[in-house]
Write a protein that holds these residues in place. Sequence first.
Motif, mmCIF file in Angstrom:
data_model
loop_
_atom_site.group_PDB
_atom_site.id
_atom_site.type_symbol
_atom_site.label_atom_id
_atom_site.label_comp_id
_atom_site.label_asym_id
_atom_site.label_seq_id
_atom_site.Cartn_x
_atom_site.Cartn_y
_atom_site.Cartn_z
ATOM 1 N N LEU A 94 -4.148 12.687 -0.227
ATOM 2 C CA LEU A 94 -4.617 11.505 -0.964
ATOM 3 C C LEU A 94 -5.958 11.783 -1.638
ATOM 4 N N SER A 95 -6.821 12.525 -0.938
ATOM 5 C CA SER A 95 -8.123 12.870 -1.524
ATOM 6 C C SER A 95 -7.943 13.707 -2.781
ATOM 7 N N ASP A 96 -7.045 14.702 -2.728
ATOM 8 C CA ASP A 96 -6.783 15.543 -3.897
ATOM 9 C C ASP A 96 -6.207 14.726 -5.052
ATOM 10 N N ALA A 97 -5.322 13.782 -4.733
ATOM 11 C CA ALA A 97 -4.677 12.981 -5.781
ATOM 12 C C ALA A 97 -5.655 12.026 -6.454
ATOM 13 N N LEU A 98 -6.611 11.488 -5.679
ATOM 14 C CA LEU A 98 -7.537 10.493 -6.215
ATOM 15 C C LEU A 98 -8.843 11.097 -6.714
ATOM 16 N N GLY A 99 -9.131 12.324 -6.307
ATOM 17 C CA GLY A 99 -10.393 12.929 -6.699
ATOM 18 C C GLY A 99 -11.574 12.361 -5.955
ATOM 19 N N GLN A 100 -11.351 11.754 -4.825
ATOM 20 C CA GLN A 100 -12.431 11.251 -3.972
ATOM 21 C C GLN A 100 -11.960 11.314 -2.523
ATOM 22 N N ARG A 101 -12.928 11.340 -1.617
ATOM 23 C CA ARG A 101 -12.608 11.529 -0.210
ATOM 24 C C ARG A 101 -11.914 10.289 0.349
ATOM 25 N N VAL A 102 -10.750 10.500 0.952
ATOM 26 C CA VAL A 102 -10.007 9.429 1.620
ATOM 27 C C VAL A 102 -9.923 9.775 3.101
ATOM 28 N N ALA A 150 0.825 -1.205 0.000
ATOM 29 C CA ALA A 150 0.000 0.000 0.000
ATOM 30 C C ALA A 150 0.865 1.264 0.000
ATOM 31 N N LEU A 151 1.952 1.253 0.756
ATOM 32 C CA LEU A 151 2.845 2.405 0.785
ATOM 33 C C LEU A 151 3.474 2.678 -0.574
ATOM 34 N N ILE A 152 3.856 1.619 -1.274
ATOM 35 C CA ILE A 152 4.434 1.790 -2.614
ATOM 36 C C ILE A 152 3.423 2.437 -3.553
ATOM 37 N N VAL A 153 2.182 1.961 -3.500
ATOM 38 C CA VAL A 153 1.135 2.532 -4.356
ATOM 39 C C VAL A 153 0.914 4.005 -4.015
ATOM 40 N N VAL A 154 0.812 4.318 -2.713
ATOM 41 C CA VAL A 154 0.564 5.697 -2.291
ATOM 42 C C VAL A 154 1.697 6.615 -2.729
ATOM 43 N N GLU A 155 2.952 6.183 -2.518
ATOM 44 C CA GLU A 155 4.088 7.047 -2.820
ATOM 45 C C GLU A 155 4.346 7.171 -4.322
ATOM 46 N N GLN A 156 4.228 6.059 -5.053
ATOM 47 C CA GLN A 156 4.595 6.079 -6.472
ATOM 48 C C GLN A 156 3.412 6.345 -7.396
ATOM 49 N N GLU A 157 2.230 5.903 -7.009
ATOM 50 C CA GLU A 157 1.065 6.057 -7.878
ATOM 51 C C GLU A 157 0.250 7.315 -7.560
ATOM 52 N N PHE A 158 0.044 7.570 -6.264
ATOM 53 C CA PHE A 158 -0.866 8.642 -5.891
ATOM 54 C C PHE A 158 -0.150 9.984 -5.706
ATOM 55 N N LEU A 159 0.909 10.014 -4.918
ATOM 56 C CA LEU A 159 1.512 11.280 -4.502
ATOM 57 C C LEU A 159 2.804 11.611 -5.226
ATOM 58 N N SER A 160 3.428 10.627 -5.854
ATOM 59 C CA SER A 160 4.710 10.829 -6.564
ATOM 60 C C SER A 160 5.761 11.471 -5.666
#
Length: 651
Positions: A61-69, A6-16
């Motif tokens: 995360l909410s801003d990056a995904l366009g939905q409330r996290v 999950a951390l890899i996805v958040v750092e590399q996919e969502f927040l860069s």
Amino acid sequence: MNVDEALIVVEQEFLSRELSPIERLVFRASWIGQTYTDIALDSAYGLDYIKEIGSKLWNDLSDALGQRVTKKNLHLVLKQYGQNSTAKSNSRMGQVSPREQIARQDSLSSFPQAEIEFPGRPVPLDSSLYINRPPIEELACYEIHKPGCVLRIKAPRKMGKSSLLNRIMAHATTEGYKTVVLDFQEADTAVFTSINKFLRWFCANVSRQLQLTPKLNDYWDEDLGSKMSCKIYFEGYLLKSINSALVLALNEVNRIFEYPEIAQDFLPMLRAWHEQAVQVETWRKLRLVVVHSTEVYLPLKLTQSPFNIGLPLKVPEFSLEQVQQLAMRYELTWAEGEAGMRRLVPLVEMVGGHPYLLSMAFYQLSGKEMTLEELLQKAQEPTGIYSAHLRSLSVMLQEEPELAAAFKRVISSEGSVFVGEVAIYKLESMGLIHLDGDRAKPSCQLYRVYFRNNLKNPNLIDFRLEELEQENVQLQRLSNLDELTQLANRRYFNQYLKTLWQQVEEIPPLSLILCDVDYFKFYNDAYGHLAGDECLQQIANAIRVCVTHPANVVARYGGEEFAVILPQTDAHTAVNVAEEIRAIVKALEIAHDNPDVDGLPDRFVTVSLGVASIKPGSKSSPEMLIAAADEALYQSKRQGRDRVTLHTENT
């Protein structure tokens, strides 16, 4: 998906971007369902600060995904993302799934497998056998960036404190900070005779590690006192002489607990220095790392203790996943996958997640000396692979009969039991129990089974000399060993000497030799710590050759000090033994030709020795014998070193 994926996805996919250590802490804890209050208590950060970090992270995360996290829907959001965006994720990550990427990163970050060393020493920086225990490494490296900080690392023996410390200091070096590590186990006993002598030793060692000329006499003022002189020395000389932060690590602080008068002055002084950083700019350069085993309970006033400030890090046991990682790094391929993890469960049930006990098991299994099933069957036996560790714990318990009786209650109960606050504190500090609220239960099955069989009467200890001789014959397997030299350690030395005092009618006289390696600090500075370790090993072997009787004990007394206990040996014979040790060490011709140091009397490593002899009785004590031998050793040093001195009343 686990938390690392999950951390890899958040750092590399969502927040860069990489999350900060505090963000990772909040993310990991939230993933396993901890509340903000739980996170604050575990990390020693304020609740409001943790909430602020969490709120900002979920907003990003909410801003990056366009939905409330939120903290509560974190699992659901990532699960939906994994289902809906697999193709996109694989494309952006080079067709590599998070699980595969973690495996690849682990492979890339691992090091070539060298010959595996016997467990017991700190794991080298370049070793693949070090297992990260998030988030403590990240928190520690983050904390030392704070001006005037105090980082406290505590855990029972052999839990990995020194290995963690080495990595913190390596990180500090890469940040351009000055680093100093003082190990109080390396200090001579004479250093602890007064607070003035101790603080001068302390300041001199810090000066030399900073490559500054010690100028103690320029700053020391008897009228002001040693603590104020020490403060002035740091503030007016050491900290002003460097252009960066100083990370000062104090290892094995528990050694000071043995000297309450020193501890009651030194430890509050550390707290005062930390508080100075709020007001005085110079003190903001200093970052303290305090490392200690917590076997010794030392009461201090709350306003004076350095153990209730700064960031506390309690080194945790390994999780089952981390145990599997360690097994794989020992090249135990049978531990791979879900089936391998299931095979490891009985071992974890036996020894828990204790790093040293697990490393001992994997070391034996990697050498194919036994199967896992055989190891589990013999683990708790007195001659099993854990005999030395179990015996050292047994000695600690036997030294405190009330504590031994409390632990007997714990192992005799099938559930958890309350045995008193002080006993619970000490037993938990030794790693013998886990807490269930204010009630205790054995930390692993190994301790329950072994001590049920070997702690039947904690108040009765058999001190017969015949049995002691048999124990010394089996010292390699059954007693406390110093890992570096494979000699008896200080604890066993103290216990054996006290035991001999019980045999007044059987063993007169009793002699003691104290041996110190001459100019060893200069040797370490010139050739490095690895060469220093090898030098000590050679000298230990030489002493062992000279002392062969089963009742005699050779021990590593301190950093570069050795001790030899000679029951039923008069002073004349003891001096002859000491002369033989001196000659054989010199004959080793260990080169010590340091061009940076003027005045070394010999080109080879030499030793100085002090000898004392006494008849145990009601008018004498082990402390008197040690003091006499120490005084004789001091005379040998004062008279030019590389010599033997026998203590006399006029010495």
